[in-house]
Design an enzyme around this catalytic site. Structure first.
Site, mmCIF file in Angstrom:
data_model
loop_
_atom_site.group_PDB
_atom_site.id
_atom_site.type_symbol
_atom_site.label_atom_id
_atom_site.label_comp_id
_atom_site.label_asym_id
_atom_site.label_seq_id
_atom_site.Cartn_x
_atom_site.Cartn_y
_atom_site.Cartn_z
ATOM 1 N N PRO A 98 0.823 -1.207 0.000
ATOM 2 C CA PRO A 98 0.000 0.000 0.000
ATOM 3 C C PRO A 98 0.862 1.264 0.000
ATOM 4 O O PRO A 98 1.927 1.283 0.608
ATOM 5 C CB PRO A 98 -0.778 -0.090 1.320
ATOM 6 N N HIS A 155 18.283 3.284 29.957
ATOM 7 C CA HIS A 155 17.805 2.306 28.979
ATOM 8 C C HIS A 155 18.239 2.715 27.566
ATOM 9 O O HIS A 155 18.825 1.928 26.832
ATOM 10 C CB HIS A 155 16.273 2.211 29.082
ATOM 11 N N GLU A 156 18.001 3.967 27.228
ATOM 12 C CA GLU A 156 18.336 4.427 25.870
ATOM 13 C C GLU A 156 19.848 4.445 25.649
ATOM 14 O O GLU A 156 20.336 4.039 24.592
ATOM 15 C CB GLU A 156 17.749 5.814 25.601
ATOM 16 N N HIS A 196 21.098 1.062 24.778
ATOM 17 C CA HIS A 196 20.988 0.758 23.343
ATOM 18 C C HIS A 196 22.148 1.386 22.580
ATOM 19 O O HIS A 196 22.815 0.739 21.766
ATOM 20 C CB HIS A 196 19.696 1.347 22.755
ATOM 21 N N ASP A 235 11.181 -3.649 22.469
ATOM 22 C CA ASP A 235 12.505 -4.197 22.143
ATOM 23 C C ASP A 235 12.441 -5.713 22.095
ATOM 24 O O ASP A 235 12.975 -6.347 21.184
ATOM 25 C CB ASP A 235 13.532 -3.796 23.219
HETATM 26 P P1 ADP Z 1 -1.370 2.838 -3.669
HETATM 27 O O1 ADP Z 1 -2.469 2.917 -4.653
HETATM 28 O O2 ADP Z 1 -0.184 2.050 -4.151
HETATM 29 O O3 ADP Z 1 -1.795 2.380 -2.315
HETATM 30 P P2 ADP Z 1 -1.345 5.652 -4.075
HETATM 31 O O4 ADP Z 1 -1.106 5.695 -5.527
HETATM 32 O O5 ADP Z 1 -2.744 5.857 -3.632
HETATM 33 O O6 ADP Z 1 -0.793 4.311 -3.454
HETATM 34 O O7 ADP Z 1 -0.396 6.707 -3.377
HETATM 35 C C1 ADP Z 1 -0.824 7.587 -2.383
HETATM 36 C C2 ADP Z 1 -0.102 8.902 -2.472
HETATM 37 O O8 ADP Z 1 1.268 8.745 -2.151
HETATM 38 C C3 ADP Z 1 -0.124 9.481 -3.858
HETATM 39 O O9 ADP Z 1 -1.228 10.271 -4.054
HETATM 40 C C4 ADP Z 1 1.170 10.295 -3.893
HETATM 41 O O10 ADP Z 1 0.979 11.567 -3.337
HETATM 42 C C5 ADP Z 1 2.086 9.525 -2.993
HETATM 43 N N1 ADP Z 1 2.951 8.631 -3.754
HETATM 44 C C6 ADP Z 1 2.967 7.283 -3.660
HETATM 45 N N2 ADP Z 1 3.899 6.759 -4.472
HETATM 46 C C7 ADP Z 1 4.495 7.786 -5.106
HETATM 47 C C8 ADP Z 1 5.540 7.880 -6.072
HETATM 48 N N3 ADP Z 1 6.148 6.789 -6.545
HETATM 49 N N4 ADP Z 1 5.898 9.118 -6.508
HETATM 50 C C9 ADP Z 1 5.277 10.198 -6.021
HETATM 51 N N5 ADP Z 1 4.289 10.178 -5.123
HETATM 52 C C10 ADP Z 1 3.897 8.997 -4.644
HETATM 53 ZN ZN ZN Z 2 14.437 0.129 24.288
#
Ligand code: ADP
Ligand code: ZN
Ligand code: MG
Length: 617
Positions: free
Chosen positions: A220, A439-440, A443, A516
């Site tokens: 996505p 802790h940090e 790391h 972690d």
């Molecule tokens: P997908 O359909 O793969 O989930 P989208 O095409 O909806 O992703 O992308 C969401 C937004 O992220 C786009 O509107 C754009 O602004 C940005 N984006 C994603 N990939 C690119 C890319 N390769 N170049 C420029 N902008 C991108």
């Molecule tokens: Zn940690």
């Protein structure tokens, strides 16, 4: 599935809708007729025949209408007893007609007028006016209403019949390949489609058949939807799109009719692009689930037959997008349908830099902005994340009253996306702050002490909205595609070093290490089950990844007994890493104190500051 099995489906559906309408109209008309009949008899009260003869003798009857089966009696109007008033509120009664030969005689005797109504209307005409006309009228009104309703609502579950509502059509998308960065391979395989839409004659002349459809596959936010639009924009053709989830509706048959409408429109407007987003919603394999979904199956069948049915030389190209290619029905992927697969994967370092460059076009930048550095810090990020980061940076610049966006805005935006916003108002008590600081630094020290690890970029103990109380940010010096066993072990050691510091300094353990632990365990498990990095199992694969483009969840492919042994191996790796981390920290306890105190004072220190204090004994 044999092709051409479904083409009648559409007609069937239309007939179904017609019958449905007719039935509704019929029912409404019947109810209306019954109602009217009862309304017209309501003013006429039924009486006994003997009552009628009594009335007649008492001279109360003014007029009698003799029907075949009944007598309709109108009472003498009291106000004006000499005039018989049929219509002005005189009371009317009816009674059954008894075969009474003396009836007419008695009526004549009392001077009552009587008559038999002459039926002037033909039964056919009557049937038409009481049944056919109302049915047609109701049908007309109903279908008009439904059509406008389904248009307004974008076709909900009420949308019968034709429905073009959800199809998203754009004459010009206004997006070109220049707007899609870092997807060079994908763009390259799509340029041929663009060329085909531009001059299809060239291909037809040679006798070449172009792919009817291409499937954009990837995680996505990588720009699949954007790419589809860009193809339409480059080819300068209209863009018809529908999302897979729009097809799946309450009523069986609606999805299929949408597919039909979509293709009908597309063919009328060829050349054009038909884009089906999230095609896995309808294209799921038909035979791998228990309760199969009739509606989805019908929709899929319709889609398959439409894809086979149309003539590719017309210049209609179908693009689909999905992030779950493995669940798609094989029939969708066979030649002549979505036979091309365009991988739209997460961008690499160069790609991320280019995507950032696309999105900063309208942003006013300070001179210190280094996009390469931002790209380095966003390993694993997709286009949508980067677009978001640019916007967050711009928003921060405005918030701080500046007119240009500088590097600190970008780096802060990266952190906001990774860890959430700073939560300055959360006040930790002194003890907790101390534990978090150690802790940090634990790391950070572990990272610095090991050969195969990434340098520290920043250490902070400012809490963030996404739950962290502090964190150590590491940054690779270059983009890496492979990881060695040694690097993985070092990373695991770095992860468990936070808890190790708590133990070494405070002799206690806190809940702060849960994330972690989760990450270290997952890494160790992958080493054993997927990467063949354990002595116990060697090269044996024990898990397989389910959906690579989504969460990458893995599923055990070994027996339960083996799983138990896997757990033991994972424990061994984690335990060894933990021991190593404790040793490091004990050996460098003095430095640990020094840096932790500095961090407690400053709250946030950079990687350079950290190295300086570490080396400045
Ligand atoms: P997908 O359909 O793969 O989930 P989208 O095409 O909806 O992703 O992308 C969401 C937004 O992220 C786009 O509107 C754009 O602004 C940005 N984006 C994603 N990939 C690119 C890319 N390769 N170049 C420029 N902008 C991108
Ligand atoms: Zn940690
Ligand atoms: Mg999308």
């Amino acid at each position: 599935m044999p092709t051409g099995q479904m083409p009648n489906n559409g007609k069937q559906n239309d007939t179904k809708t017609l019958i449905r309408f007719m039935l509704i109209a019929l029912v409404v008309t019947s109810v209306l007729n019954i109602f009217l009949a009862s309304a017209s008899t309501r003013t006429v009260t039924q009486i006994k025949y003997s009552d009628f003869t009594n009335m007649l003798e008492e001279g109360k009857v003014g007029y009698v209408e003799i029907d075949d089966d009944r007598l309709i009696i109108t009472e003498v109007d009291d106000s004006n007893s000499t005039e018989v008033n049929l219509y002005k509120g005189a009371k009317r009664y009816y009674t059954g007609r008894i075969d009474d030969p003396s009836l007419k005689e008695n009526l004549d005797k009392m001077g009552v007028e009587y008559d038999t109504p002459v039926d002037t209307s033909s039964p056919i005409l009557e049937f038409i006016t009481t049944w056919i006309l109302p049915i047609l009228l109701i049908y007309g009104v109903f279908s008009l209403f439904m059509r406008s309703y389904s248009k307004k609502m974008g076709g909900g579950p009420m949308a019968f019949g034709k429905n073009n509502a959800k199809i998203f059509a754009q004459k010009e998308t206004g997006v070109t390949f220049a707007d899609v960065a870092g997807q060079e391979e994908a763009k390259e395989s799509l340029t041929e489609i663009v060329d085909f839409l531009h001059n299809s004659d060239k291909y037809i002349k040679v006798g070449a058949k172009l792919p009817k459809g291409a499937l954009l596959v990837g995680p996505p936010g990588t720009g699949k939807t954007l790419l589809a639009k860009a193809v339409a924009g480059e080819a300068n053709v209209p863009f018809y799109s529908l999302s897979g989830s729009d097809f799946v509706e309450m009523f069986v048959g609606v999805g299929a009719s949408r597919v039909r409408d979509l293709f009908k429109q597309a063919v009328e407007n060829a050349p054009c692009i038909v884009f089906i987003d999230e095609i896995d919603a309808i294209g799921k394999s038909r035979d791998n689930q228990v309760g199969s979904n009739d509606e989805r199956e019908q929709t899929l069948n319709q889609l398959l037959s439409e894809m086979d049915g149309f003539d590719a030389s017309k210049g209609v190209v179908i693009l689909g997008a999905t992030n779950r290619p493995e669940v798609l029905d094989k029939a969708l992927l066979r030649p002549g349908r979505f036979d091309r697969r365009v991988i739209v994967d997460k961008p690499d370092l160069k790609g991320r830099e280019q995507i950032l460059a696309v999105h900063i076009k309208d942003v006013k930048l300070d001179t210190d902005v280094d996009l390469h550095h931002v790209a380095l810090a966003t390993s694993g990020g997709v286009g949508a994340d980067l677009a978001n980061i640019v916007n967050e940076a711009a928003l921060r610049a405005v918030r701080l009253g500046r007119t240009t966006v500088n590097q600190s805005d970008f780096m802060e935006a990266v952190e906001v996306i990774i860890a959430g916003k700073e939560k300055k108002d959360r006040i930790m008590n002194e003890k907790e702050r101390k534990i978090v600081a150690y802790h940090e630094v634990g790391h950070a020290l572990a990272t610095a002490m090991q050969k195969h690890s990434q340098p520290v970029q920043k250490i902070t103990i400012v809490p963030r909205t996404m739950g962290s109380l502090g964190y150590t940010m590491q940054m690779p010096e270059e983009e890496r595609f492979l990881m060695t066993k040694e690097e993985l072990l070092d990373q695991i050691t770095t992860l468990v070093a936070g808890r190790a510091a708590e133990e070494v300094i405070f002799n206690t353990a806190t809940t702060g290490a849960s994330n972690d632990i989760e990450r270290a365990t997952a890494m160790a498990r992958s080493m054993v089950t997927q990467y063949g990095m354990s002595n116990r199992f060697g090269m044996m694969g024990l898990e397989s990844i389910q959906n690579k483009y989504l969460d990458g969840r893995s599923v055990a492919t070994c027996s339960e007994t083996t799983s138990t042994v896997v757990d033991e191996e994972v424990f061994k790796i984690l335990n060894a890493a933990h021991k190593r981390a404790v040793e490091f920290l004990k050996d460098n306890e003095e430095a640990l104190h020094r840096i932790a105190l500095f961090l407690l004072e400053k709250e946030t220190i950079t990687g350079e500051e950290f190295m300086e204090i570490l080396n400045n004994k």
